[in-house]
Design an enzyme around this catalytic site. Structure first.
Site, short mmCIF file in Angstrom:
data_model
loop_
_atom_site.label_atom_id
_atom_site.label_comp_id
_atom_site.label_asym_id
_atom_site.label_seq_id
_atom_site.Cartn_x
_atom_site.Cartn_y
_atom_site.Cartn_z
N GLY A 48 32.28 30.65 59.23
CA GLY A 48 33.39 31.56 58.98
C GLY A 48 34.10 31.24 57.67
N SER B 265 28.10 32.17 44.63
CA SER B 265 27.26 32.99 43.76
C SER B 265 26.76 32.20 42.56
CB SER B 265 28.04 34.23 43.28
OG SER B 265 29.03 33.84 42.35
N ASN B 266 25.65 32.65 41.97
CA ASN B 266 25.10 31.94 40.82
C ASN B 266 26.08 31.88 39.66
OD1 ASN B 266 22.86 31.61 42.38
ND2 ASN B 266 21.44 32.65 41.00
N GLU C 251 24.70 22.44 51.50
CA GLU C 251 24.09 23.76 51.64
C GLU C 251 23.32 24.14 50.38
OE1 GLU C 251 25.30 28.44 52.46
OE2 GLU C 251 26.88 26.96 52.10
#
Length: 399
Positions: free
Chosen positions: A127, A384-385, A245
């Site tokens: 979440g 994001s990249n 991650e």
């Protein structure tokens, strides 16, 4: 730096291969190797097999159920598992939440949650993202107010993978809306998905699937003992989680498997009466991608070698995340290019069955469009990249 495998590491590789041959169900292997949709029970069947062998959590300390493997052995296991068609373990419990509980959780949290994560009794979801708070995660607005022995949670999460079948969710929530810095008012809370006031609404994605969801919290009562670590220190725990991650997002082994599959497809498809793989232009595209993948694997091994002394992943994991996700997307693009219109038989209204539609051409063609559409997300999740480039600029280049 020595990157060659030792005799002991090569022996370990053979042990892993033998276990996978004996333990991986054939129907699950077929789904993975042919790009078919996987359900909760598919993942859990393999999870339970790994748990029985004691191999489900290679990244955990031995005293909490980990394997005691070196970083190189973990790499070998992931490489062989992907090559053989084994699915990844659902990451939210084993890879993300578990290490946070081990590092920052209370004794009760360790005793209660860790065995259930290992066994697969508890399936988790994450979440973090909210409408308007994705890359700028620190702006999140889901609120948790302390009332006696509980927190009362109100707000919304979005793009929550596996929420439709998860048992628990680890939540970033705002516990101090008056904090001068947004990051200072966030806490890390563990929430039972069966708690009254939680509503899960699926989001049908372009691939025809429904793996991501909106999750709504309406006066959800969460015991205060489910707070991980200290109140308002959740941003620290989240950064620790994201480092783990991003390293896994590189998925070198899975990309090597998909590259092999792409070559097989190109060998079967025809271009002017010849196999597509004989076309110089298409062959060059495959070769360029293979070179990038080899470079990524070496970079991954270099980082792993640097972790032999117990050092965790740092900003270097952002390199792996960027290039790994770009390679995954390029693999799906070339597979689509190879089969052309045969890649488009799926029906969006079929939801999750979009991955398992009957083909209108070769059997291998049907999942390629869903795979392509699904992998548009890889350059976004985990940060994001574009955000990863900012991390590299700040943490490594000092900009």
């Amino acid at each position: 730096m020595e990157l060659a495998y030792t005799p002991e590491e090569n022996a370990f590789r053979e042990e892993v291969r033998g276990f996978i041959r004996a333990s991986l169900p054939a129907d699950i292997r077929d789904k993975v190797l042919n790009g078919k949709h996987m359900g909760r029970e598919d993942y859990l069947r393999w999870h339970r097999a790994l748990h029985k062998r004691g191999w489900v959590a290679p990244n955990w300390p031995v005293e909490h159920g980990g394997t005691g493997w070196t970083p190189i052995e973990r790499h070998i296991f992931e490489d062989e598992s992907a090559e053989a068609g084994a699915p990844p373990v659902i990451p939210f419990g084993v890879t993300m939440c578990g290490p946070v509980v081990i590092r920052f959780g209370s004794d009760w949290q360790k005793q209660y949650f860790l065995p259930r994560i290992l066994s697969g009794e508890h399936v988790w979801c994450q979440g973090f993202s909210e409408p308007g708070s994705g890359s700028d995660l620190a702006s999140l607005r889901t609120r948790a107010a302390r009332e006696g022995d509980n927190y009362i949670v109100n707000g919304q999460k979005i793009w929550t993978t596996s929420a439709h079948f998860a048992d628990w969710i680890f939540n970033l929530v705002r516990t101090d809306p008056t904090a001068k810095k947004q990051q200072e008012g966030i806490s890390f809370l563990l929430v039972d998905m069966r708690t009254p006031g939680i509503t899960v609404r699926p989001i049908v994605t372009m691939d025809g699937g429904r793996e991501v969801n909106e999750v709504f919290f309406d006066n959800v009562k969460v015991p205060a003992k489910n707070l991980v670590g200290e109140e308002n220190k959740g941003w620290t725990y989240a950064k620790f989680l994201l480092g783990n991650e991003r390293t896994g997002i590189a998925r070198v082994g899975a990309s090597k498997r998909e590259l092999k599959r792409l070559k097989e497809i190109a060998a079967n498809e025809r271009d002017g009466g010849r196999p597509l793989v004989a076309s110089p232009r298409f062959r060059d595209k495959i070769a360029a991608l293979e070179v990038e993948l080899m470079a990524l694997e070496i970079t991954n091994l270099r980082m792993i070698a640097g972790m032999r002394g117990g050092k965790g992943p740092g900003a270097e994991s952002s390199f792996l995340k960027i290039k790994g996700s770009e390679i995954q997307q390029r693999l799906t693009e070339l597979a689509m290019e190879a089969v052309g219109p045969y890649a488009m038989p799926f029906q969006r209204e079929a939801l999750e069955e979009g991955w398992n539609e009957e083909p209108i051409g070769p059997d291998y063609a049907a999942p390629l469009a869903p795979h392509y559409f699904n992998y548009r997300k890889t350059s976004i999740y985990g940060g994001s990249n574009e955000i990863q480039k900012n991390v590299i600029a700040k943490m490594m280049l000092g900009l």
